[in-house]
Design a protein around this motif. Structure first.
Motif, PDB file in Angstrom:
ATOM      1  N   GLN A  56       0.805  -1.114  -0.076  1.00 16.33           N
ATOM      2  CA  GLN A  56       0.042   0.057  -0.012  1.00 16.33           C
ATOM      3  C   GLN A  56       0.909   1.381   0.071  1.00 16.33           C
ATOM      4  O   GLN A  56       0.535   2.302  -0.838  1.00 16.33           O
ATOM      5  CB  GLN A  56      -0.808   0.070   1.224  1.00 16.33           C
ATOM      6  CG  GLN A  56      -1.947  -1.031   0.904  1.00 16.33           C
ATOM      7  CD  GLN A  56      -2.932  -1.027   2.342  1.00 16.33           C
ATOM      8  OE1 GLN A  56      -2.599  -0.611   3.345  1.00 16.33           O
ATOM      9  NE2 GLN A  56      -3.919  -2.034   2.190  1.00 16.33           N
ATOM     10  N   ARG A  57       2.067   1.280   0.701  1.00 17.33           N
ATOM     11  CA  ARG A  57       2.839   2.413   0.797  1.00 17.33           C
ATOM     12  C   ARG A  57       3.365   2.610  -0.593  1.00 17.33           C
ATOM     13  O   ARG A  57       3.470   3.738  -0.941  1.00 17.33           O
ATOM     14  CB  ARG A  57       3.965   2.259   2.028  1.00 17.33           C
ATOM     15  CG  ARG A  57       4.991   3.437   2.069  1.00 17.33           C
ATOM     16  CD  ARG A  57       5.889   2.941   3.109  1.00 17.33           C
ATOM     17  NE  ARG A  57       6.832   4.014   3.276  1.00 17.33           N
ATOM     18  CZ  ARG A  57       8.049   3.984   3.779  1.00 17.33           C
ATOM     19  NH1 ARG A  57       8.136   2.840   4.335  1.00 17.33           N
ATOM     20  NH2 ARG A  57       8.730   4.847   3.996  1.00 17.33           N
ATOM     21  N   ARG A  58       3.971   1.556  -1.179  1.00 23.25           N
ATOM     22  CA  ARG A  58       4.624   1.757  -2.551  1.00 23.25           C
ATOM     23  C   ARG A  58       3.635   2.224  -3.468  1.00 23.25           C
ATOM     24  O   ARG A  58       3.796   3.208  -4.539  1.00 23.25           O
ATOM     25  CB  ARG A  58       5.223   0.422  -2.916  1.00 23.25           C
ATOM     26  CG  ARG A  58       6.594   0.079  -2.423  1.00 23.25           C
ATOM     27  CD  ARG A  58       7.058  -1.232  -3.077  1.00 23.25           C
ATOM     28  NE  ARG A  58       6.372  -2.210  -3.025  1.00 23.25           N
ATOM     29  CZ  ARG A  58       6.504  -3.300  -2.154  1.00 23.25           C
ATOM     30  NH1 ARG A  58       7.341  -2.980  -1.320  1.00 23.25           N
ATOM     31  NH2 ARG A  58       5.752  -4.550  -2.078  1.00 23.25           N
ATOM     32  N   THR A  59       2.308   1.734  -3.346  1.00 25.49           N
ATOM     33  CA  THR A  59       1.253   2.176  -4.317  1.00 25.49           C
ATOM     34  C   THR A  59       0.964   3.551  -4.163  1.00 25.49           C
ATOM     35  O   THR A  59       0.478   4.395  -5.004  1.00 25.49           O
ATOM     36  CB  THR A  59      -0.291   1.309  -4.100  1.00 25.49           C
ATOM     37  OG1 THR A  59       0.137   0.143  -4.487  1.00 25.49           O
ATOM     38  CG2 THR A  59      -1.142   1.736  -4.863  1.00 25.49           C
ATOM     39  N   ARG A  60       0.884   4.152  -2.882  1.00 23.16           N
ATOM     40  CA  ARG A  60       0.659   5.409  -2.426  1.00 23.16           C
ATOM     41  C   ARG A  60       1.892   6.351  -3.079  1.00 23.16           C
ATOM     42  O   ARG A  60       1.555   7.531  -3.646  1.00 23.16           O
ATOM     43  CB  ARG A  60       0.493   5.830  -0.995  1.00 23.16           C
ATOM     44  CG  ARG A  60      -0.893   5.506  -0.342  1.00 23.16           C
ATOM     45  CD  ARG A  60      -0.822   5.984   1.154  1.00 23.16           C
ATOM     46  NE  ARG A  60       0.049   5.641   1.874  1.00 23.16           N
ATOM     47  CZ  ARG A  60      -0.045   4.533   2.668  1.00 23.16           C
ATOM     48  NH1 ARG A  60      -0.797   3.678   2.454  1.00 23.16           N
ATOM     49  NH2 ARG A  60       1.048   4.298   3.547  1.00 23.16           N
ATOM     50  N   GLN A  61       3.074   6.121  -2.956  1.00 23.28           N
ATOM     51  CA  GLN A  61       4.210   6.596  -3.347  1.00 23.28           C
ATOM     52  C   GLN A  61       4.225   6.686  -5.019  1.00 23.28           C
ATOM     53  O   GLN A  61       4.484   7.899  -5.475  1.00 23.28           O
ATOM     54  CB  GLN A  61       5.497   5.928  -2.898  1.00 23.28           C
ATOM     55  CG  GLN A  61       5.614   6.059  -1.393  1.00 23.28           C
ATOM     56  CD  GLN A  61       7.009   5.286  -1.189  1.00 23.28           C
ATOM     57  OE1 GLN A  61       7.300   4.228  -1.563  1.00 23.28           O
ATOM     58  NE2 GLN A  61       7.451   5.607  -0.026  1.00 23.28           N
ATOM     59  N   ARG A  62       3.829   5.576  -5.595  1.00 23.17           N
ATOM     60  CA  ARG A  62       3.608   5.819  -7.022  1.00 23.17           C
ATOM     61  C   ARG A  62       2.544   6.634  -7.620  1.00 23.17           C
ATOM     62  O   ARG A  62       3.192   7.488  -8.263  1.00 23.17           O
ATOM     63  CB  ARG A  62       3.435   4.343  -7.578  1.00 23.17           C
ATOM     64  CG  ARG A  62       3.528   4.207  -9.153  1.00 23.17           C
ATOM     65  CD  ARG A  62       3.133   2.726  -9.640  1.00 23.17           C
ATOM     66  NE  ARG A  62       1.867   2.438  -9.421  1.00 23.17           N
ATOM     67  CZ  ARG A  62       1.294   1.612  -8.789  1.00 23.17           C
ATOM     68  NH1 ARG A  62       2.348   0.729  -8.009  1.00 23.17           N
ATOM     69  NH2 ARG A  62       0.116   1.199  -8.307  1.00 23.17           N
ATOM     70  N   ARG A  63       1.686   6.830  -6.835  1.00 25.47           N
ATOM     71  CA  ARG A  63       0.555   7.639  -7.192  1.00 25.47           C
ATOM     72  C   ARG A  63       0.978   9.282  -7.207  1.00 25.47           C
ATOM     73  O   ARG A  63       0.647   9.842  -7.684  1.00 25.47           O
ATOM     74  CB  ARG A  63      -0.877   7.225  -6.400  1.00 25.47           C
ATOM     75  CG  ARG A  63      -1.490   6.040  -6.975  1.00 25.47           C
ATOM     76  CD  ARG A  63      -2.636   5.815  -6.100  1.00 25.47           C
ATOM     77  NE  ARG A  63      -3.539   4.548  -6.463  1.00 25.47           N
ATOM     78  CZ  ARG A  63      -4.244   3.783  -5.871  1.00 25.47           C
ATOM     79  NH1 ARG A  63      -4.445   4.226  -4.597  1.00 25.47           N
ATOM     80  NH2 ARG A  63      -4.738   2.631  -6.130  1.00 25.47           N
ATOM     81  N   THR A  64       1.472   9.441  -5.842  1.00 30.94           N
ATOM     82  CA  THR A  64       2.084  10.668  -5.464  1.00 30.94           C
ATOM     83  C   THR A  64       3.070  11.083  -6.458  1.00 30.94           C
ATOM     84  O   THR A  64       2.905  12.133  -7.264  1.00 30.94           O
ATOM     85  CB  THR A  64       2.884  10.771  -4.118  1.00 30.94           C
ATOM     86  OG1 THR A  64       1.677  10.486  -3.059  1.00 30.94           O
ATOM     87  CG2 THR A  64       3.301  12.033  -3.864  1.00 30.94           C
ATOM     88  N   ARG A  65       3.978  10.250  -7.038  1.00 32.79           N
ATOM     89  CA  ARG A  65       5.076  10.564  -8.029  1.00 32.79           C
ATOM     90  C   ARG A  65       4.227  10.692  -9.358  1.00 32.79           C
ATOM     91  O   ARG A  65       4.555  11.796 -10.270  1.00 32.79           O
ATOM     92  CB  ARG A  65       5.841   9.133  -8.116  1.00 32.79           C
ATOM     93  CG  ARG A  65       7.218   9.759  -9.193  1.00 32.79           C
ATOM     94  CD  ARG A  65       8.207   8.594  -9.108  1.00 32.79           C
ATOM     95  NE  ARG A  65       7.623   7.283  -9.329  1.00 32.79           N
ATOM     96  CZ  ARG A  65       7.412   6.284  -8.703  1.00 32.79           C
ATOM     97  NH1 ARG A  65       7.648   6.400  -7.384  1.00 32.79           N
ATOM     98  NH2 ARG A  65       6.938   5.082  -9.006  1.00 32.79           N
ATOM     99  N   ARG A  67       1.192  11.864 -10.002  1.00 32.45           N
ATOM    100  CA  ARG A  67       0.393  13.178  -9.548  1.00 32.45           C
ATOM    101  C   ARG A  67       1.347  14.388  -9.733  1.00 32.45           C
ATOM    102  O   ARG A  67       1.151  15.203 -10.488  1.00 32.45           O
ATOM    103  CB  ARG A  67      -0.335  12.999  -8.553  1.00 32.45           C
ATOM    104  CG  ARG A  67      -1.450  14.274  -8.278  1.00 32.45           C
ATOM    105  CD  ARG A  67      -1.926  14.481  -6.896  1.00 32.45           C
ATOM    106  NE  ARG A  67      -0.852  14.909  -6.040  1.00 32.45           N
ATOM    107  CZ  ARG A  67      -0.404  14.571  -5.012  1.00 32.45           C
ATOM    108  NH1 ARG A  67      -0.460  13.312  -4.486  1.00 32.45           N
ATOM    109  NH2 ARG A  67       0.645  15.146  -4.431  1.00 32.45           N
TER     110      ARG A  67
END
Length: 91
Positions: A56-65, A67
């Motif tokens: 989940q953390r990696r997914t959030r980081q990827r989405r933030t990047r 965005r």
């Protein structure tokens, strides 16, 4: 429950209940087998939860990047259009 994916929230919740029940049985009945089951299940469940949290953390980081990259591209496009308007006004 064994038919559910080991990462399914329902299964993780059920296994947490089993850990609690086995710990209670171990304490009340002085049952070392129940204590061992509770400990093993807690370790396995904890490992699954950590794995899910990391994903989940990696997914959030990827989405933030993604965005941020999209926002940067949009800013660059606005800047390009702005410069084009300025050139047309001057020219």
């Amino acid at each position: 429950m064994s038919h559910l994916d080991q990462r399914a929230p329902l299964r993780l919740a059920y296994e947490q209940v089993l850990v609690t029940v086995d710990r209670a049985a171990a304490h009340l009945l002085d049952d070392e087998a129940a204590a061992a089951r509770a400990c093993a299940l807690r370790r396995r469940t904890a490992a699954v939860r950590v794995t899910l949290a990391l994903r989940q953390r990696r997914t959030r980081q990827r989405r933030t990047r993604q965005r941020r990259e999209a926002e940067g591209a949009a800013r660059m496009e606005r800047w390009r259009r702005h410069r084009a308007r300025l050139r047309r006004r001057r020219g």
